[in-house]
Write an enzyme that holds these catalytic residues in place. Sequence first.
Site, mmCIF file in Angstrom:
data_model
loop_
_atom_site.group_PDB
_atom_site.id
_atom_site.type_symbol
_atom_site.label_atom_id
_atom_site.label_comp_id
_atom_site.label_asym_id
_atom_site.label_seq_id
_atom_site.Cartn_x
_atom_site.Cartn_y
_atom_site.Cartn_z
ATOM 1 C CG ASP A 109 36.979 27.395 34.597
ATOM 2 O OD1 ASP A 109 37.401 28.224 35.432
ATOM 3 O OD2 ASP A 109 35.797 27.018 34.546
ATOM 4 C CE1 TYR A 140 27.777 25.297 36.779
ATOM 5 C CE2 TYR A 140 29.304 26.727 37.954
ATOM 6 C CZ TYR A 140 28.053 26.497 37.400
ATOM 7 O OH TYR A 140 27.079 27.470 37.480
ATOM 8 C CE LYS A 156 34.547 29.711 42.256
ATOM 9 N NZ LYS A 156 33.218 29.859 42.850
HETATM 10 N N1 HOZ Z 1 28.246 26.077 42.825
HETATM 11 C C1 HOZ Z 1 29.139 27.112 43.217
HETATM 12 C C2 HOZ Z 1 30.501 26.602 43.537
HETATM 13 N N2 HOZ Z 1 31.001 25.646 42.635
HETATM 14 C C3 HOZ Z 1 28.579 27.775 44.422
HETATM 15 C C4 HOZ Z 1 28.285 29.162 44.206
HETATM 16 C C5 HOZ Z 1 27.536 29.779 45.383
HETATM 17 O O1 HOZ Z 1 26.542 29.237 45.813
HETATM 18 O O2 HOZ Z 1 27.963 30.802 45.836
#
Ligand code: HOZ
Length: 429
Positions: free
Chosen positions: A239, A144, A267
């Site tokens: 990434d 992702y 992040k």
């Molecule tokens: N799908 C995101 C982590 N791979 C989560 C993001 C979120 O809900 O803060």
Amino acid sequence: MNINKSVALFSRAQQSIPGGVNSPVRAFKSVGGTPLFMQKAKGAYLYDADGNQYIDYIASWGPMILGHAHDEVIKAIQQQTFHSTSYGAPTELEIEMAELIISMCPNVDLIRMVSSGTEACMSALRVARGYTGKNKFIKFEGCYHGHADAFLVKAGSGLATFNIQTVPGVTAGVANDTLTCAYNDLEAVKKLIADNKNEIAAIILEPVAGNMGCILPKEGFVEGLRTICDEENIVLIFDEVMTGFRLSVGGAQQTLNVDADLVTYGKVIGGGLPVGAFGGKRKIMECVAPLGNVYQAGTLSGNPIAMIAGYTTLNILKNNPNIYQELADKTTYLKDGLHKVLSEVGVDYVINQFGSMISIHFSKQPVTDFATAAAANNQLFNKYFHAMLQRGIYLPPSAFESWFLNNALTKEDLDKTINATKESLEEVL
Ligand code: HOZ
């Protein structure tokens, strides 16, 4: 456990926010039940609106590597707010941030700050296309890279969680330039390149994948991609939104000892505020406007509050690299404990761990790519998730997400988690 306030807040949220949440996985839709609305967090613990305490294994999906509300980070943010929260003009702090990142990360000669990992990946792909003059790119099933159109093809994370195969709104024209194959399958990459000779601008991957659970690169996979990219004039994009500043000071590039051409961050780089970045080798990054014509911009890019939160966090990590060993030791301790109780319980399982990223798949076979992650008993994971939550352990609400450890976790927290796993599985099996 009383979650009456969360129940009421979820009901209210659904009146004004799609699905009641601002990011889909948070809705607990695949695991079922009511998402918990958080009120505060400190160190390794989350506290919901009803006052329940949880040991946190998502760390805001990675950023809170030092634990929540870290005193130094909070103080730095507070001080910065007095000067203004945004200028839309350059600041010295942005230079300090760029210099710090360049001093920590291999192959980052120039870096551009953005506001999210999505923006970082979307921009890096545009730069790779502008630099090479080619359109297609390769991504791996289950990886992702944020929600820009081009990446929403066979993507992990929420798309895997909700089994979304095609995303309405992504045009066929865009999707046709996205080529996919299985993670860890170097031969499939070679075939895609042979079938699309001189058309591929970039290969993008999570060097340790965290959006289909935690999946490790097989020996030689990432190295093989590096060789292929050199031979075929393809830009290799790491990434590192999850792995950057998490696996080590220099991220996966340093830990795996493989060079990328472009790298994306998110992040941890923001210390809990919305920050992303893309950077890389000078000759490629010189394509970015205003140096080159690959346009990219943002009013809140380099925002001073976001910069100080990220800068303070990265500085702590750079000056205390022992944190990485501590985190890895804690995660290994957790893994060993989980192995013990899971084998006692007698369930089929796989634990994948890399540094402070870890996940459990209830699977008989090794989990090395999206197909094997999807074939696991994810219904059992969903039951396990709820049984753990009842015991005060907050895991990702999906088997298709990695767990992220934070350094505020104590041995007592880890022991509690291991014991809760035993009790939970005995309850749900
Ligand atoms: N799908 C995101 C982590 N791979 C989560 C993001 C979120 O809900 O803060």
